[in-house]
Design a protein around this motif. Structure first.
Motif, PDB file in Angstrom:
ATOM      1  N   ALA A 148      -1.409   6.318  -7.890  1.00 12.40           N
ATOM      2  CA  ALA A 148      -1.078   6.169  -9.303  1.00 12.40           C
ATOM      3  C   ALA A 148      -0.845   4.704  -9.666  1.00 12.40           C
ATOM      4  O   ALA A 148       0.085   4.079  -9.147  1.00 12.40           O
ATOM      5  N   GLY A 149      -1.714   4.164 -10.509  1.00 10.31           N
ATOM      6  CA  GLY A 149      -1.542   2.801 -11.001  1.00 10.31           C
ATOM      7  C   GLY A 149      -1.846   1.716 -10.011  1.00 10.31           C
ATOM      8  O   GLY A 149      -1.619   0.542 -10.290  1.00 10.31           O
ATOM      9  N   GLY A 150      -2.363   2.058  -8.819  1.00 11.18           N
ATOM     10  CA  GLY A 150      -2.615   1.028  -7.828  1.00 11.18           C
ATOM     11  C   GLY A 150      -3.410   1.555  -6.652  1.00 11.18           C
ATOM     12  O   GLY A 150      -4.215   2.489  -6.785  1.00 11.18           O
ATOM     13  N   VAL A 151      -3.162   0.970  -5.482  1.00 12.43           N
ATOM     14  CA  VAL A 151      -3.912   1.343  -4.287  1.00 12.43           C
ATOM     15  C   VAL A 151      -2.968   1.398  -3.088  1.00 12.43           C
ATOM     16  O   VAL A 151      -1.899   0.792  -3.087  1.00 12.43           O
ATOM     17  N   SER A 152      -3.389   2.143  -2.076  1.00  9.74           N
ATOM     18  CA  SER A 152      -2.700   2.172  -0.795  1.00  9.74           C
ATOM     19  C   SER A 152      -3.668   1.608   0.235  1.00  9.74           C
ATOM     20  O   SER A 152      -4.782   2.117   0.395  1.00  9.74           O
ATOM     21  N   VAL A 153      -3.276   0.551   0.908  1.00 10.44           N
ATOM     22  CA  VAL A 153      -4.150  -0.179   1.824  1.00 10.44           C
ATOM     23  C   VAL A 153      -3.688   0.049   3.252  1.00 10.44           C
ATOM     24  O   VAL A 153      -2.510  -0.155   3.576  1.00 10.44           O
ATOM     25  N   ALA A 154      -4.633   0.473   4.098  1.00  8.65           N
ATOM     26  CA  ALA A 154      -4.332   0.679   5.515  1.00  8.65           C
ATOM     27  C   ALA A 154      -4.463  -0.652   6.250  1.00  8.65           C
ATOM     28  O   ALA A 154      -5.533  -1.259   6.275  1.00  8.65           O
ATOM     29  N   VAL A 155      -3.360  -1.117   6.848  1.00 14.59           N
ATOM     30  CA  VAL A 155      -3.319  -2.400   7.541  1.00 14.59           C
ATOM     31  C   VAL A 155      -3.004  -2.151   9.012  1.00 14.59           C
ATOM     32  O   VAL A 155      -1.994  -1.509   9.336  1.00 14.59           O
ATOM     33  N   LYS A 156      -3.858  -2.671   9.887  1.00 10.97           N
ATOM     34  CA  LYS A 156      -3.670  -2.510  11.324  1.00 10.97           C
ATOM     35  C   LYS A 156      -3.180  -3.807  11.928  1.00 10.97           C
ATOM     36  O   LYS A 156      -3.787  -4.857  11.753  1.00 10.97           O
ATOM     37  N   ALA A 157      -2.087  -3.746  12.669  1.00 11.58           N
ATOM     38  CA  ALA A 157      -1.547  -4.890  13.408  1.00 11.58           C
ATOM     39  C   ALA A 157      -1.254  -4.420  14.819  1.00 11.58           C
ATOM     40  O   ALA A 157      -0.364  -3.578  15.025  1.00 11.58           O
ATOM     41  N   GLY A 158      -2.024  -4.927  15.766  1.00 13.21           N
ATOM     42  CA  GLY A 158      -1.893  -4.430  17.126  1.00 13.21           C
ATOM     43  C   GLY A 158      -2.375  -2.993  17.188  1.00 13.21           C
ATOM     44  O   GLY A 158      -3.470  -2.662  16.767  1.00 13.21           O
ATOM     45  N   GLU A 159      -1.527  -2.107  17.696  1.00 12.22           N
ATOM     46  CA  GLU A 159      -1.870  -0.681  17.763  1.00 12.22           C
ATOM     47  C   GLU A 159      -1.335   0.098  16.576  1.00 12.22           C
ATOM     48  O   GLU A 159      -1.591   1.300  16.448  1.00 12.22           O
ATOM     49  N   ASP A 160      -0.581  -0.561  15.708  1.00  8.53           N
ATOM     50  CA  ASP A 160       0.073   0.135  14.598  1.00  8.53           C
ATOM     51  C   ASP A 160      -0.748   0.024  13.319  1.00  8.53           C
ATOM     52  O   ASP A 160      -1.306  -1.032  13.005  1.00  8.53           O
ATOM     53  N   VAL A 161      -0.810   1.123  12.581  1.00  7.14           N
ATOM     54  CA  VAL A 161      -1.463   1.152  11.273  1.00  7.14           C
ATOM     55  C   VAL A 161      -0.427   1.603  10.250  1.00  7.14           C
ATOM     56  O   VAL A 161       0.209   2.651  10.408  1.00  7.14           O
ATOM     57  N   VAL A 162      -0.236   0.787   9.230  1.00  8.53           N
ATOM     58  CA  VAL A 162       0.722   1.108   8.173  1.00  8.53           C
ATOM     59  C   VAL A 162       0.012   1.123   6.833  1.00  8.53           C
ATOM     60  O   VAL A 162      -1.025   0.472   6.651  1.00  8.53           O
ATOM     61  N   GLN A 163       0.553   1.876   5.897  1.00  8.38           N
ATOM     62  CA  GLN A 163       0.039   1.918   4.534  1.00  8.38           C
ATOM     63  C   GLN A 163       0.884   0.996   3.662  1.00  8.38           C
ATOM     64  O   GLN A 163       2.108   1.121   3.626  1.00  8.38           O
ATOM     65  N   VAL A 164       0.209   0.057   3.003  1.00 12.47           N
ATOM     66  CA  VAL A 164       0.894  -0.896   2.135  1.00 12.47           C
ATOM     67  C   VAL A 164       0.394  -0.673   0.705  1.00 12.47           C
ATOM     68  O   VAL A 164      -0.812  -0.752   0.444  1.00 12.47           O
ATOM     69  N   SER A 165       1.307  -0.387  -0.213  1.00 15.90           N
ATOM     70  CA  SER A 165       0.915  -0.127  -1.596  1.00 15.90           C
ATOM     71  C   SER A 165       0.887  -1.427  -2.394  1.00 15.90           C
ATOM     72  O   SER A 165       1.671  -2.348  -2.152  1.00 15.90           O
ATOM     73  N   ALA A 166      -0.047  -1.502  -3.338  1.00 13.74           N
ATOM     74  CA  ALA A 166      -0.216  -2.714  -4.151  1.00 13.74           C
ATOM     75  C   ALA A 166      -0.898  -2.352  -5.460  1.00 13.74           C
ATOM     76  O   ALA A 166      -1.455  -1.250  -5.610  1.00 13.74           O
ATOM     77  N   GLN A 167      -0.854  -3.281  -6.398  1.00 16.51           N
ATOM     78  CA  GLN A 167      -1.600  -3.076  -7.630  1.00 16.51           C
ATOM     79  C   GLN A 167      -3.097  -3.266  -7.421  1.00 16.51           C
ATOM     80  O   GLN A 167      -3.912  -2.590  -8.039  1.00 16.51           O
ATOM     81  N   CYS A 168      -3.460  -4.193  -6.510  1.00 17.14           N
ATOM     82  CA  CYS A 168      -4.876  -4.528  -6.355  1.00 17.14           C
ATOM     83  C   CYS A 168      -5.134  -5.113  -4.975  1.00 17.14           C
ATOM     84  O   CYS A 168      -4.290  -5.827  -4.422  1.00 17.14           O
ATOM     85  N   LEU A 169      -6.315  -4.807  -4.428  1.00 18.87           N
ATOM     86  CA  LEU A 169      -6.801  -5.399  -3.187  1.00 18.87           C
ATOM     87  C   LEU A 169      -7.918  -6.369  -3.522  1.00 18.87           C
ATOM     88  O   LEU A 169      -8.848  -6.032  -4.267  1.00 18.87           O
ATOM     89  N   VAL A 170      -7.857  -7.589  -2.965  1.00 19.91           N
ATOM     90  CA  VAL A 170      -8.926  -8.579  -3.131  1.00 19.91           C
ATOM     91  C   VAL A 170      -9.551  -8.812  -1.764  1.00 19.91           C
ATOM     92  O   VAL A 170      -8.856  -9.195  -0.817  1.00 19.91           O
ATOM     93  N   VAL A 171     -10.857  -8.581  -1.655  1.00 19.10           N
ATOM     94  CA  VAL A 171     -11.571  -8.741  -0.397  1.00 19.10           C
ATOM     95  C   VAL A 171     -12.128 -10.155  -0.326  1.00 19.10           C
ATOM     96  O   VAL A 171     -12.990 -10.539  -1.111  1.00 19.10           O
ATOM     97  N   ALA A 172     -11.607 -10.954   0.622  1.00 19.77           N
ATOM     98  CA  ALA A 172     -11.999 -12.364   0.748  1.00 19.77           C
ATOM     99  C   ALA A 172     -12.268 -12.702   2.212  1.00 19.77           C
ATOM    100  O   ALA A 172     -12.008 -13.814   2.655  1.00 19.77           O
ATOM    101  N   ASP A 173     -12.811 -11.726   2.956  1.00 22.33           N
ATOM    102  CA  ASP A 173     -12.979 -11.943   4.395  1.00 22.33           C
ATOM    103  C   ASP A 173     -14.411 -12.261   4.787  1.00 22.33           C
ATOM    104  O   ASP A 173     -14.791 -12.087   5.945  1.00 22.33           O
ATOM    105  N   GLY A 174     -15.215 -12.754   3.854  1.00 21.41           N
ATOM    106  CA  GLY A 174     -16.528 -13.273   4.195  1.00 21.41           C
ATOM    107  C   GLY A 174     -17.646 -12.263   4.092  1.00 21.41           C
ATOM    108  O   GLY A 174     -17.432 -11.067   3.879  1.00 21.41           O
ATOM    109  N   GLY A 175     -18.871 -12.784   4.269  1.00 19.54           N
ATOM    110  CA  GLY A 175     -20.049 -11.953   4.076  1.00 19.54           C
ATOM    111  C   GLY A 175     -20.405 -11.087   5.257  1.00 19.54           C
ATOM    112  O   GLY A 175     -21.246 -10.199   5.146  1.00 19.54           O
ATOM    113  N   ARG A 176     -19.799 -11.321   6.426  1.00 15.84           N
ATOM    114  CA  ARG A 176     -20.161 -10.562   7.622  1.00 15.84           C
ATOM    115  C   ARG A 176     -19.190  -9.428   7.930  1.00 15.84           C
ATOM    116  O   ARG A 176     -19.350  -8.723   8.914  1.00 15.84           O
TER     117      ARG A 176
END
Length: 427
Positions: A148-176
Protein backbone atom coordinates in the motif's frame (compact mmCIF):
# COMPACT_ATOMS: atom_id res chain seq x y z
CA UNK A 1 5.10 7.35 12.94
CA UNK A 2 6.72 6.58 9.58
CA UNK A 3 4.81 4.07 7.47
CA UNK A 4 8.03 2.85 5.80
CA UNK A 5 11.43 1.69 6.95
CA UNK A 6 12.97 4.23 4.57
CA UNK A 7 11.74 6.50 1.77
CA UNK A 8 14.07 5.74 -1.15
CA UNK A 9 16.08 2.55 -1.66
CA UNK A 10 18.90 2.83 -4.21
CA UNK A 11 20.11 -0.51 -5.57
CA UNK A 12 23.76 0.12 -6.38
CA UNK A 13 26.29 2.41 -4.71
CA UNK A 14 28.59 3.07 -7.67
CA UNK A 15 29.08 6.49 -9.24
CA UNK A 16 25.44 6.82 -10.31
CA UNK A 17 23.89 5.50 -7.11
CA UNK A 18 26.21 7.46 -4.82
CA UNK A 19 25.66 10.67 -6.77
CA UNK A 20 21.90 10.21 -6.56
CA UNK A 21 22.13 9.64 -2.81
CA UNK A 22 24.23 12.78 -2.37
CA UNK A 23 21.89 14.87 -4.51
CA UNK A 24 18.85 13.71 -2.55
CA UNK A 25 20.58 14.50 0.75
CA UNK A 26 21.43 17.99 -0.49
CA UNK A 27 18.14 18.88 -2.20
CA UNK A 28 15.47 16.93 -0.29
CA UNK A 29 17.10 16.36 3.13
CA UNK A 30 13.79 15.32 4.70
CA UNK A 31 13.89 12.05 2.73
CA UNK A 32 15.40 8.95 4.29
CA UNK A 33 17.67 7.30 1.74
CA UNK A 34 19.14 3.79 1.91
CA UNK A 35 21.80 2.54 -0.50
CA UNK A 36 22.22 -1.21 -1.05
CA UNK A 37 25.68 -1.98 -2.45
CA UNK A 38 27.23 -5.35 -3.32
CA UNK A 39 30.78 -4.37 -2.32
CA UNK A 40 32.02 -3.42 1.17
CA UNK A 41 32.50 0.29 1.76
CA UNK A 42 36.03 1.59 1.31
CA UNK A 43 37.85 2.42 4.53
CA UNK A 44 40.47 4.68 2.93
CA UNK A 45 38.36 7.73 2.17
CA UNK A 46 40.59 10.33 0.49
CA UNK A 47 44.07 9.49 1.79
CA UNK A 48 46.25 12.60 1.85
CA UNK A 49 48.92 11.00 -0.34
CA UNK A 50 46.46 9.73 -2.99
CA UNK A 51 48.01 9.25 -6.41
CA UNK A 52 46.18 7.54 -9.30
CA UNK A 53 47.94 4.44 -10.59
CA UNK A 54 49.01 4.34 -14.21
CA UNK A 55 46.28 1.79 -14.92
CA UNK A 56 43.50 3.71 -13.18
CA UNK A 57 40.26 3.95 -15.15
CA UNK A 58 38.69 7.33 -15.86
CA UNK A 59 35.42 8.94 -16.97
CA UNK A 60 34.83 11.76 -19.43
CA UNK A 61 32.84 14.54 -17.75
CA UNK A 62 31.15 17.14 -19.94
CA UNK A 63 31.06 20.82 -18.95
CA UNK A 64 27.43 20.41 -17.96
CA UNK A 65 28.43 17.65 -15.53
CA UNK A 66 30.93 19.96 -13.88
CA UNK A 67 28.07 22.42 -13.27
CA UNK A 68 26.05 19.71 -11.53
CA UNK A 69 28.95 18.67 -9.31
CA UNK A 70 29.61 22.31 -8.47
CA UNK A 71 26.03 22.70 -7.23
CA UNK A 72 26.41 19.55 -5.14
CA UNK A 73 29.55 20.99 -3.54
CA UNK A 74 31.76 18.24 -4.94
CA UNK A 75 33.59 19.76 -7.88
CA UNK A 76 36.46 21.40 -5.97
CA UNK A 77 37.44 18.00 -4.60
CA UNK A 78 36.88 16.12 -7.87
CA UNK A 79 38.95 18.61 -9.83
CA UNK A 80 42.08 17.65 -7.88
CA UNK A 81 42.30 14.58 -10.15
CA UNK A 82 40.46 15.75 -13.26
CA UNK A 83 42.33 16.76 -16.43
CA UNK A 84 40.69 19.50 -18.53
CA UNK A 85 39.82 18.94 -22.19
CA UNK A 86 40.56 22.24 -23.88
CA UNK A 87 40.39 21.00 -27.46
CA UNK A 88 38.61 18.20 -29.30
CA UNK A 89 40.01 17.00 -32.63
CA UNK A 90 37.68 14.86 -34.75
CA UNK A 91 39.08 13.15 -37.85
CA UNK A 92 38.49 10.33 -40.32
CA UNK A 93 41.56 8.16 -40.94
CA UNK A 94 42.85 8.37 -44.52
CA UNK A 95 40.55 11.31 -45.36
CA UNK A 96 41.02 15.07 -45.40
CA UNK A 97 37.96 15.92 -43.33
CA UNK A 98 38.52 17.06 -39.76
CA UNK A 99 37.07 19.49 -37.27
CA UNK A 100 38.47 21.10 -34.14
CA UNK A 101 36.56 22.42 -31.15
CA UNK A 102 38.24 24.66 -28.59
CA UNK A 103 37.10 25.84 -25.18
CA UNK A 104 38.31 29.33 -25.99
CA UNK A 105 35.85 29.58 -28.88
CA UNK A 106 33.00 29.04 -26.43
CA UNK A 107 34.22 31.24 -23.61
CA UNK A 108 34.89 28.25 -21.32
CA UNK A 109 37.83 27.08 -19.25
CA UNK A 110 37.35 23.60 -20.72
CA UNK A 111 35.02 21.63 -22.96
CA UNK A 112 35.04 18.83 -20.43
CA UNK A 113 37.28 16.84 -18.08
CA UNK A 114 38.75 13.38 -17.67
CA UNK A 115 38.27 12.32 -14.05
CA UNK A 116 39.86 9.45 -12.13
CA UNK A 117 37.10 6.94 -11.32
CA UNK A 118 38.45 5.82 -7.95
CA UNK A 119 38.97 9.39 -6.82
CA UNK A 120 35.39 10.20 -7.82
CA UNK A 121 34.14 7.26 -5.76
CA UNK A 122 36.23 8.17 -2.72
CA UNK A 123 35.13 11.82 -2.98
CA UNK A 124 31.49 10.80 -3.04
CA UNK A 125 31.98 8.51 -0.04
CA UNK A 126 33.67 11.33 1.87
CA UNK A 127 30.79 13.69 1.20
CA UNK A 128 28.18 11.08 2.06
CA UNK A 129 29.79 10.48 5.47
CA UNK A 130 28.38 13.82 6.58
CA UNK A 131 24.80 12.99 5.53
CA UNK A 132 21.96 10.87 6.92
CA UNK A 133 22.17 8.40 4.02
CA UNK A 134 22.15 4.80 5.30
CA UNK A 135 24.21 2.01 3.71
CA UNK A 136 23.68 -1.73 3.58
CA UNK A 137 26.94 -3.17 2.27
CA UNK A 138 27.84 -5.73 1.26
CA UNK A 139 24.26 -6.58 0.31
CA UNK A 140 22.08 -6.92 -2.77
CA UNK A 141 18.48 -6.35 -3.80
CA UNK A 142 16.83 -9.64 -4.79
CA UNK A 143 13.40 -8.38 -5.76
CA UNK A 144 10.47 -6.11 -5.03
CA UNK A 145 6.75 -6.41 -4.42
CA UNK A 146 4.07 -3.75 -4.18
CA UNK A 147 2.43 -2.74 -0.94
CA UNK A 148 0.00 0.00 0.00
CA UNK A 149 1.49 3.30 -1.16
CA UNK A 150 4.96 1.88 -1.69
CA UNK A 151 7.10 -1.21 -2.15
CA UNK A 152 8.65 -4.02 -0.13
CA UNK A 153 12.23 -4.75 -1.21
CA UNK A 154 13.98 -8.05 -0.50
CA UNK A 155 17.56 -7.31 0.61
CA UNK A 156 20.11 -10.09 1.08
CA UNK A 157 23.13 -9.59 3.35
CA UNK A 158 25.21 -12.68 3.87
CA UNK A 159 22.78 -15.55 4.41
CA UNK A 160 19.98 -13.32 5.69
CA UNK A 161 17.16 -11.90 3.58
CA UNK A 162 15.04 -9.10 5.03
CA UNK A 163 12.11 -7.12 3.66
CA UNK A 164 12.64 -3.36 3.68
CA UNK A 165 9.64 -1.13 2.97
CA UNK A 166 10.02 2.14 1.06
CA UNK A 167 8.14 4.60 -1.07
CA UNK A 168 10.28 3.85 -4.12
CA UNK A 169 13.12 1.65 -5.40
CA UNK A 170 15.71 3.17 -7.77
CA UNK A 171 17.78 0.67 -9.76
CA UNK A 172 21.30 2.06 -10.29
CA UNK A 173 23.40 -1.10 -10.41
CA UNK A 174 24.52 -0.91 -14.03
CA UNK A 175 23.67 -2.48 -17.34
CA UNK A 176 24.92 -5.99 -16.54
CA UNK A 177 22.78 -6.62 -13.49
CA UNK A 178 19.92 -9.07 -13.66
CA UNK A 179 17.74 -6.98 -11.33
CA UNK A 180 16.29 -4.95 -14.21
CA UNK A 181 15.05 -8.07 -16.00
CA UNK A 182 13.86 -9.77 -12.81
CA UNK A 183 11.64 -6.76 -12.16
CA UNK A 184 10.03 -7.18 -15.59
CA UNK A 185 11.65 -4.35 -17.57
CA UNK A 186 12.20 -5.01 -21.26
CA UNK A 187 15.59 -3.87 -22.53
CA UNK A 188 16.46 -3.61 -26.21
CA UNK A 189 20.00 -4.65 -27.14
CA UNK A 190 21.53 -3.61 -30.47
CA UNK A 191 24.91 -5.26 -30.91
CA UNK A 192 27.60 -3.32 -32.74
CA UNK A 193 29.51 -6.52 -33.49
CA UNK A 194 32.65 -5.00 -32.02
CA UNK A 195 34.51 -4.73 -28.72
CA UNK A 196 35.76 -1.82 -26.65
CA UNK A 197 39.34 -2.03 -25.45
CA UNK A 198 40.12 0.30 -22.54
CA UNK A 199 43.64 1.18 -21.42
CA UNK A 200 46.05 4.04 -20.71
CA UNK A 201 48.88 4.93 -23.08
CA UNK A 202 51.97 7.15 -23.01
CA UNK A 203 53.18 9.21 -25.96
CA UNK A 204 56.40 11.00 -26.82
CA UNK A 205 54.54 14.26 -27.49
CA UNK A 206 52.32 16.09 -25.00
CA UNK A 207 48.56 15.85 -25.47
CA UNK A 208 48.26 19.58 -24.69
CA UNK A 209 44.83 18.91 -23.15
CA UNK A 210 43.45 17.69 -26.47
CA UNK A 211 40.93 14.86 -26.87
CA UNK A 212 41.05 12.96 -30.15
CA UNK A 213 38.08 11.25 -31.79
CA UNK A 214 39.56 9.18 -34.61
CA UNK A 215 37.30 7.24 -36.98
CA UNK A 216 38.94 4.45 -38.97
CA UNK A 217 37.77 1.80 -41.42
CA UNK A 218 38.17 -0.75 -38.60
CA UNK A 219 36.16 1.27 -36.04
CA UNK A 220 36.40 4.46 -33.99
CA UNK A 221 38.87 5.25 -31.23
CA UNK A 222 39.17 8.01 -28.66
CA UNK A 223 42.20 9.33 -26.79
CA UNK A 224 41.42 11.50 -23.77
CA UNK A 225 44.06 13.63 -22.00
CA UNK A 226 45.19 12.32 -18.63
CA UNK A 227 47.84 12.90 -16.02
CA UNK A 228 48.13 15.82 -13.61
CA UNK A 229 45.30 18.38 -14.02
CA UNK A 230 47.64 21.35 -14.44
CA UNK A 231 50.24 19.62 -16.58
CA UNK A 232 49.95 19.10 -20.37
CA UNK A 233 51.35 15.63 -19.94
CA UNK A 234 52.06 12.55 -22.02
CA UNK A 235 49.42 10.10 -20.74
CA UNK A 236 46.04 9.55 -22.38
CA UNK A 237 43.09 7.24 -21.80
CA UNK A 238 42.35 5.08 -24.83
CA UNK A 239 38.98 3.69 -25.93
CA UNK A 240 39.62 1.52 -29.00
CA UNK A 241 36.86 -0.22 -30.97
CA UNK A 242 37.97 -3.59 -32.39
CA UNK A 243 36.42 -6.55 -34.17
CA UNK A 244 36.65 -9.96 -32.53
CA UNK A 245 39.56 -11.01 -34.77
CA UNK A 246 41.41 -7.70 -34.36
CA UNK A 247 41.03 -7.87 -30.57
CA UNK A 248 42.30 -11.45 -30.47
CA UNK A 249 45.30 -10.52 -32.63
CA UNK A 250 46.12 -7.48 -30.49
CA UNK A 251 45.90 -9.42 -27.21
CA UNK A 252 48.41 -11.89 -28.64
CA UNK A 253 51.06 -9.17 -29.02
CA UNK A 254 53.54 -7.93 -26.45
CA UNK A 255 53.46 -4.32 -25.23
CA UNK A 256 55.72 -3.05 -28.02
CA UNK A 257 53.66 -4.80 -30.67
CA UNK A 258 50.42 -3.34 -29.27
CA UNK A 259 51.88 0.16 -29.35
CA UNK A 260 52.96 -0.33 -32.94
CA UNK A 261 49.51 -1.58 -33.94
CA UNK A 262 47.95 1.48 -32.29
CA UNK A 263 50.48 3.73 -34.05
CA UNK A 264 49.44 2.28 -37.41
CA UNK A 265 45.76 3.00 -36.73
CA UNK A 266 45.98 6.36 -34.98
CA UNK A 267 48.94 8.05 -36.63
CA UNK A 268 51.55 10.46 -35.29
CA UNK A 269 49.53 13.39 -33.91
CA UNK A 270 50.84 12.53 -30.43
CA UNK A 271 54.25 11.38 -31.57
CA UNK A 272 55.30 7.82 -30.77
CA UNK A 273 53.28 5.55 -28.49
CA UNK A 274 55.79 4.44 -25.88
CA UNK A 275 53.71 2.46 -23.37
CA UNK A 276 50.37 0.72 -23.10
CA UNK A 277 49.05 -0.26 -19.68
CA UNK A 278 46.80 -3.07 -18.56
CA UNK A 279 43.88 -3.57 -20.92
CA UNK A 280 40.26 -4.47 -20.30
CA UNK A 281 37.69 -5.19 -22.97
CA UNK A 282 34.01 -5.99 -23.41
CA UNK A 283 31.54 -6.47 -26.32
CA UNK A 284 29.77 -3.33 -27.47
CA UNK A 285 26.02 -2.89 -27.65
CA UNK A 286 23.48 -0.11 -27.41
CA UNK A 287 21.00 -0.91 -24.64
CA UNK A 288 17.84 1.13 -24.10
CA UNK A 289 14.70 0.70 -22.03
CA UNK A 290 11.75 2.50 -23.59
CA UNK A 291 9.74 2.53 -20.34
CA UNK A 292 12.25 2.99 -17.47
CA UNK A 293 9.59 3.43 -14.75
CA UNK A 294 6.86 1.33 -13.22
CA UNK A 295 4.81 1.90 -10.09
CA UNK A 296 7.30 2.04 -7.23
CA UNK A 297 10.50 1.62 -9.27
CA UNK A 298 12.70 3.65 -11.65
CA UNK A 299 15.80 2.77 -13.65
CA UNK A 300 18.71 5.20 -13.87
CA UNK A 301 22.20 5.25 -15.39
CA UNK A 302 23.38 2.19 -17.30
CA UNK A 303 20.40 0.23 -16.04
CA UNK A 304 18.26 2.52 -18.24
CA UNK A 305 20.61 3.10 -21.19
CA UNK A 306 24.11 1.97 -22.14
CA UNK A 307 25.85 3.83 -24.98
CA UNK A 308 28.95 3.30 -27.11
CA UNK A 309 31.85 4.67 -25.00
CA UNK A 310 33.78 6.43 -27.79
CA UNK A 311 31.51 9.48 -27.81
CA UNK A 312 31.91 9.84 -24.03
CA UNK A 313 28.23 10.58 -23.42
CA UNK A 314 27.15 7.72 -21.12
CA UNK A 315 27.84 8.99 -17.61
CA UNK A 316 26.94 12.57 -18.55
CA UNK A 317 23.52 11.45 -19.79
CA UNK A 318 23.08 9.41 -16.61
CA UNK A 319 23.98 12.40 -14.45
CA UNK A 320 21.39 14.60 -16.15
CA UNK A 321 18.83 11.86 -15.59
CA UNK A 322 19.68 11.72 -11.88
CA UNK A 323 19.13 15.47 -11.58
CA UNK A 324 15.77 15.11 -13.33
CA UNK A 325 14.69 12.33 -10.97
CA UNK A 326 15.69 14.37 -7.90
CA UNK A 327 13.69 17.27 -9.29
CA UNK A 328 10.59 15.07 -9.56
CA UNK A 329 11.06 13.66 -6.05
CA UNK A 330 11.33 17.22 -4.77
CA UNK A 331 8.05 18.15 -6.46
CA UNK A 332 6.43 14.99 -5.10
CA UNK A 333 7.45 15.85 -1.53
CA UNK A 334 6.15 19.40 -1.89
CA UNK A 335 2.81 18.10 -3.19
CA UNK A 336 2.57 15.34 -0.60
CA UNK A 337 2.42 12.58 -3.21
CA UNK A 338 3.78 9.04 -2.80
CA UNK A 339 7.19 9.06 -4.47
CA UNK A 340 6.58 5.73 -6.18
CA UNK A 341 3.40 7.01 -7.79
CA UNK A 342 3.43 7.05 -11.61
CA UNK A 343 2.44 10.71 -11.48
CA UNK A 344 5.88 11.38 -9.95
CA UNK A 345 7.97 8.79 -11.80
CA UNK A 346 6.19 9.49 -15.07
CA UNK A 347 7.32 13.09 -14.74
CA UNK A 348 10.92 11.85 -14.59
CA UNK A 349 10.42 9.70 -17.69
CA UNK A 350 8.80 12.48 -19.73
CA UNK A 351 11.36 15.10 -18.69
CA UNK A 352 14.37 12.87 -19.38
CA UNK A 353 13.07 11.12 -22.51
CA UNK A 354 13.93 13.79 -25.07
CA UNK A 355 17.45 14.14 -23.68
CA UNK A 356 18.22 10.42 -23.78
CA UNK A 357 16.65 9.97 -27.22
CA UNK A 358 18.68 12.84 -28.68
CA UNK A 359 21.87 11.67 -26.97
CA UNK A 360 21.39 8.09 -28.13
CA UNK A 361 20.79 9.27 -31.71
CA UNK A 362 23.83 11.56 -31.60
CA UNK A 363 26.14 8.87 -30.21
CA UNK A 364 24.79 6.01 -32.29
CA UNK A 365 24.79 7.97 -35.56
CA UNK A 366 28.46 8.90 -35.11
CA UNK A 367 29.39 5.24 -34.76
CA UNK A 368 27.23 3.97 -37.62
CA UNK A 369 28.00 6.75 -40.12
CA UNK A 370 31.74 6.64 -39.52
CA UNK A 371 31.70 2.86 -39.47
CA UNK A 372 30.79 2.65 -43.18
CA UNK A 373 33.70 2.23 -45.58
CA UNK A 374 32.00 3.05 -48.91
CA UNK A 375 33.61 5.80 -51.00
CA UNK A 376 30.46 7.98 -51.34
CA UNK A 377 29.89 7.93 -47.58
CA UNK A 378 33.56 8.67 -46.91
CA UNK A 379 33.37 11.69 -49.20
CA UNK A 380 30.19 12.84 -47.44
CA UNK A 381 31.93 12.50 -44.06
CA UNK A 382 34.82 14.58 -45.36
CA UNK A 383 32.42 17.31 -46.41
CA UNK A 384 30.56 17.10 -43.11
CA UNK A 385 33.67 17.41 -40.94
CA UNK A 386 35.04 20.30 -42.99
CA UNK A 387 31.61 21.90 -42.94
CA UNK A 388 31.60 21.88 -39.14
CA UNK A 389 34.72 24.05 -39.25
CA UNK A 390 33.20 26.40 -41.85
CA UNK A 391 29.65 26.73 -40.49
CA UNK A 392 29.53 28.33 -37.02
CA UNK A 393 25.96 27.18 -36.34
CA UNK A 394 26.68 23.52 -37.06
CA UNK A 395 29.91 23.62 -35.10
CA UNK A 396 28.19 25.26 -32.15
CA UNK A 397 25.51 22.53 -32.14
CA UNK A 398 28.19 19.82 -32.20
CA UNK A 399 30.11 21.55 -29.41
CA UNK A 400 27.02 21.88 -27.23
CA UNK A 401 26.43 18.15 -27.57
CA UNK A 402 30.03 17.39 -26.64
CA UNK A 403 29.83 19.77 -23.66
CA UNK A 404 26.60 18.22 -22.39
CA UNK A 405 24.57 21.42 -22.54
CA UNK A 406 22.54 20.66 -25.66
CA UNK A 407 19.55 18.92 -24.12
CA UNK A 408 16.91 19.76 -21.55
CA UNK A 409 18.06 21.91 -18.63
CA UNK A 410 16.78 20.28 -15.43
CA UNK A 411 16.88 22.78 -12.59
CA UNK A 412 15.90 21.79 -9.08
CA UNK A 413 13.87 24.65 -7.81
CA UNK A 414 15.28 26.42 -4.80
CA UNK A 415 18.67 24.78 -5.16
CA UNK A 416 20.00 25.82 -8.55
CA UNK A 417 21.19 22.43 -9.73
CA UNK A 418 21.12 22.41 -13.52
CA UNK A 419 22.93 21.19 -16.60
CA UNK A 420 22.12 23.94 -18.98
CA UNK A 421 23.90 27.05 -17.77
CA UNK A 422 24.98 28.81 -20.94
CA UNK A 423 28.46 30.20 -21.49
CA UNK A 424 28.43 33.98 -21.39
CA UNK A 425 29.27 34.27 -25.11
CA UNK A 426 26.48 32.02 -26.34
CA UNK A 427 23.42 33.27 -28.15
Amino acid sequence: MNRFDTDIIIAGGGLAGATLALALSRVVPSLRVTVVEAYPLSTDALPEDYQPSYDARSTALAWGSRLIFEELGLWQRLSEHATPIRQIHVSDRGRFGATRLTAEEHGQAALGYVADNRWMGLSLMRELQGTQVQWRAPAEVLGMSSQAGGVSVAVKAGEDVVQVSAQCLVVADGGRSGLRESLGFQARHDNYGQNALITNVSTSDSHRFTAFERFTDAGPMALLPGGAPGCPGHQSALVWTLSDSALEALLGLDSEGRCQRLQDRFGWRLGRFTRMGEVSHYPLKLTTVAEPVRPGVALVGNAAHTLHPVAGQGFNLALRGLVTLVEQFQIGVEQGRPLGDLGVLGGYQRAHQQDWQQTVRFSDSLIRIFGQASAPLAAARDAGLMGLDLLPGAKRWFARRAMGVGGRKPVIRGHGVGTGTEPAHHE
